[in-house]
Write an enzyme that holds these catalytic residues in place. Sequence first.
Site, short mmCIF file in Angstrom:
data_model
loop_
_atom_site.label_atom_id
_atom_site.label_comp_id
_atom_site.label_asym_id
_atom_site.label_seq_id
_atom_site.Cartn_x
_atom_site.Cartn_y
_atom_site.Cartn_z
N TYR A 158 -0.16 -8.39 -15.40
CA TYR A 158 -1.50 -8.62 -15.93
C TYR A 158 -2.15 -9.79 -15.18
O TYR A 158 -1.54 -10.42 -14.32
CB TYR A 158 -1.45 -8.84 -17.44
CG TYR A 158 -1.48 -7.51 -18.18
CD1 TYR A 158 -2.69 -6.96 -18.57
CD2 TYR A 158 -0.32 -6.80 -18.41
CE1 TYR A 158 -2.75 -5.73 -19.19
CE2 TYR A 158 -0.36 -5.56 -19.04
CZ TYR A 158 -1.58 -5.03 -19.42
OH TYR A 158 -1.64 -3.81 -20.02
N CYS A 334 13.73 6.16 -22.70
CA CYS A 334 13.11 7.21 -21.88
C CYS A 334 11.67 6.87 -21.50
O CYS A 334 11.09 7.49 -20.63
CB CYS A 334 13.16 8.55 -22.62
SG CYS A 334 12.13 8.57 -24.11
#
Length: 353
Positions: A158, A334
């Site tokens: 960021y 995942c």
Amino acid sequence: MNLFENTTIGGIELRNRLMRSATATFMADDKGYVTPRVKEVYQELSEGEIGLIIFEDTGVGENTLESKHLMIGNDSYIEGYKEIVDQIHSNGGKTIIQLSHSGILRKGEKVVDVTNGFDDRLITKEDISEIVELYGNAALRAKKAGFDGIQIHAAHGYFLTKFLSPYFNRRNDEYGGSVEKRARVVVEILNNIKAKCGTDYPVFLKLNSSDFMAEENTNTLTEAKQIAIMLDKAGIDAIEVSGGVSGGVYGPARNKIFKQENEAYHKENASEIAKIVSVPVIVVGGFRSLEVAEEALQEQNVEAVSLSRPLVREPQLVKRWKNGDTSKAMCVSCNACFNMDGAICAFNKKKRA
Ligand SMILES: Cc1cc2nc3c(=O)[nH]c(=O)nc-3n(C[C@H](O)[C@H](O)[C@H](O)COP(=O)(O)O)c2cc1C
């Protein structure tokens, strides 16, 4: 030190040393206001006996984050957060808000994207003063909403990560060049928050221990240590250690965490930083088993462990561990929860539909 003992970290009294790391829900409305879906997520988390809930990254000004992110750019946002904060407090928890900025600047009518790098012409000193003000004003709103403190997001690529990085920050003035100069803006943001909210108001930092980028001239542990020392001296109250940027060699949320050896992938770097700062260090990244979290606390000088994805799948994981079911988190790392339609675990979708 025990994970489940009462403690004080960064000036905040906590019921345990397990935290929820900031996790975007991607459930805000198109103006960045809290929605019923956001409330539902925090309601579930508030019932999970987590020590500290680090509320997701929240844009400090209008349009400072991509859509689906929450915002706190003016006073009209305060009300929406109050209800969530009260809920967390009434369930015995504490919460700080993560303040963030993507690096898309609005200069009047003009939109300037500095995410690929910048110099002192693209971001002027006036722009920097405005950005510092945005953080201070946002922090004061968060305080009014009842948050127990602030976390400055300086990790994961960021805007502030880019200010800190010599690869993106190509300035030649007092905000670029040496590590000290690159970190100046973060110190100014910290000072402004403390000036507006009071020196006792806790301010945490989420810091990359390395950006893990393939390119030359990027931040590694050496620079991260210098930045941590600077912020420690400047009065930060705690540092959460993470690492990686999206598109880097490693991102912040690694997958394939099948064995205990793959867990806790920032623990060594967090330990190195903890050795040289006076404030508590929190470590995030890949914690899935209670034993690994306990080991980090005993052996790595850190004072707390924070989790993100495991709590997306099991908001009540901390409570489950505390009540004696110490089997590892069900999260399979995942990353399907990284979904702009809402950060919901693929395994919980039926339940939520
Ligand atoms: C869906 C999702 C949203 C995230 N949002 C944020 C965020 O708002 N701020 C932040 O600092 N990190 C964010 N992260 C990164 C996590 O806080 C954390 O650093 C990373 O997932 C590694 O921890 P874990 O293995 O416990 O998930 C996010 C991760 C995921 C999967």
